[in-house]
Design a protein around this motif. Structure first.
Motif, mmCIF file in Angstrom:
data_model
loop_
_atom_site.group_PDB
_atom_site.id
_atom_site.type_symbol
_atom_site.label_atom_id
_atom_site.label_comp_id
_atom_site.label_asym_id
_atom_site.label_seq_id
_atom_site.Cartn_x
_atom_site.Cartn_y
_atom_site.Cartn_z
ATOM 1 N N GLU A 124 -31.056 60.702 -36.513
ATOM 2 C CA GLU A 124 -30.262 59.582 -36.024
ATOM 3 C C GLU A 124 -31.079 58.783 -35.022
ATOM 4 O O GLU A 124 -31.797 59.346 -34.201
ATOM 5 C CB GLU A 124 -28.969 60.080 -35.375
ATOM 6 N N PRO A 134 -37.649 63.186 -31.137
ATOM 7 C CA PRO A 134 -36.583 62.556 -30.354
ATOM 8 C C PRO A 134 -37.127 61.976 -29.049
ATOM 9 O O PRO A 134 -38.042 62.524 -28.449
ATOM 10 C CB PRO A 134 -35.617 63.700 -30.063
ATOM 11 N N ASN A 189 -32.941 59.235 -31.697
ATOM 12 C CA ASN A 189 -32.015 59.875 -30.760
ATOM 13 C C ASN A 189 -31.929 61.380 -30.963
ATOM 14 O O ASN A 189 -31.957 62.130 -29.990
ATOM 15 C CB ASN A 189 -30.621 59.265 -30.895
ATOM 16 N N SER A 190 -31.781 61.837 -32.216
ATOM 17 C CA SER A 190 -31.603 63.272 -32.439
ATOM 18 C C SER A 190 -32.026 63.667 -33.844
ATOM 19 O O SER A 190 -32.068 62.848 -34.753
ATOM 20 C CB SER A 190 -30.143 63.670 -32.215
ATOM 21 N N SER A 222 -30.940 66.737 -36.599
ATOM 22 C CA SER A 222 -29.925 67.769 -36.800
ATOM 23 C C SER A 222 -29.978 68.301 -38.228
ATOM 24 O O SER A 222 -30.405 67.607 -39.150
ATOM 25 C CB SER A 222 -28.529 67.214 -36.502
ATOM 26 N N VAL A 241 -27.150 70.000 -33.799
ATOM 27 C CA VAL A 241 -28.240 69.189 -33.264
ATOM 28 C C VAL A 241 -29.351 70.113 -32.776
ATOM 29 O O VAL A 241 -29.142 70.958 -31.899
ATOM 30 C CB VAL A 241 -27.739 68.287 -32.121
ATOM 31 N N SER A 290 -32.412 66.454 -29.119
ATOM 32 C CA SER A 290 -31.902 65.110 -28.861
ATOM 33 C C SER A 290 -32.760 64.451 -27.800
ATOM 34 O O SER A 290 -33.580 65.092 -27.144
ATOM 35 C CB SER A 290 -30.440 65.157 -28.424
ATOM 36 N N GLU A 291 -32.545 63.170 -27.627
ATOM 37 C CA GLU A 291 -33.334 62.376 -26.682
ATOM 38 C C GLU A 291 -33.142 62.872 -25.251
ATOM 39 O O GLU A 291 -34.077 62.895 -24.457
ATOM 40 C CB GLU A 291 -32.892 60.921 -26.804
#
Length: 132
Positions: free
Chosen positions: A61, A17, A100-101, A103, A108, A111-112
């Motif tokens: 994501e 991320p 971004n992430s 999960s 999650v 994440s970023e």
């Protein structure tokens, strides 16, 4: 550090991320969210989850930053003593994807926002080393 190994464009790629990666062309517009569900492995705090062949419920994501063309590759074919030569060029279409992430099953793992250092942390780090 949390990372995942994903499959996209017929290639496997290790992603984290907060970083961007150049992958095969995706059919998404710039600044559009993309979800990749073909996740082969997820590592989080020393705990490794390996899929057979995919990790169930895992997804990565990301956001499409831009589309561009890669460097030109020259393909030159020649048959000696025959005066036969072919010179061709190829430029691959590439998508730059910001992760971004990561999960699993809706929760999650990373994440970023968690991985990127804030402006205060970067400003304080040199001051501490100068004091020593």
């Amino acid at each position: 550090m949390t990372y995942a190994i994903i499959e996209t464009g017929g290639k496997q790629l290790r992603v984290e991320p907060g970083r961007f990666y150049d992958i095969e062309l995706l059919s998404a517009q710039p600044d559009e969210k993309v979800t990749i569900e073909s996740v082969l492995l997820v590592q989080h705090n020393g705990e490794v989850t390996i899929g057979q062949p995919l990790v169930s419920g895992a997804k990565v994501e990301g956001t499409v930053m831009r589309h561009f063309r890669g460097r030109k590759v020259i393909v030159y074919k020649m048959k000696p003593k025959k005066k036969t030569r072919k010179k061709r060029g190829h430029r691959q279409e590439i998508t730059r994807l910001m992760i971004n992430s990561i999960s699993i099953n809706g929760s999650v793992l990373a994440s970023e926002a968690e991985t990127a250092p804030t402006a205060n942390e970067t400003a304080e780090a040199p001051a501490e080393t100068a004091a020593e």
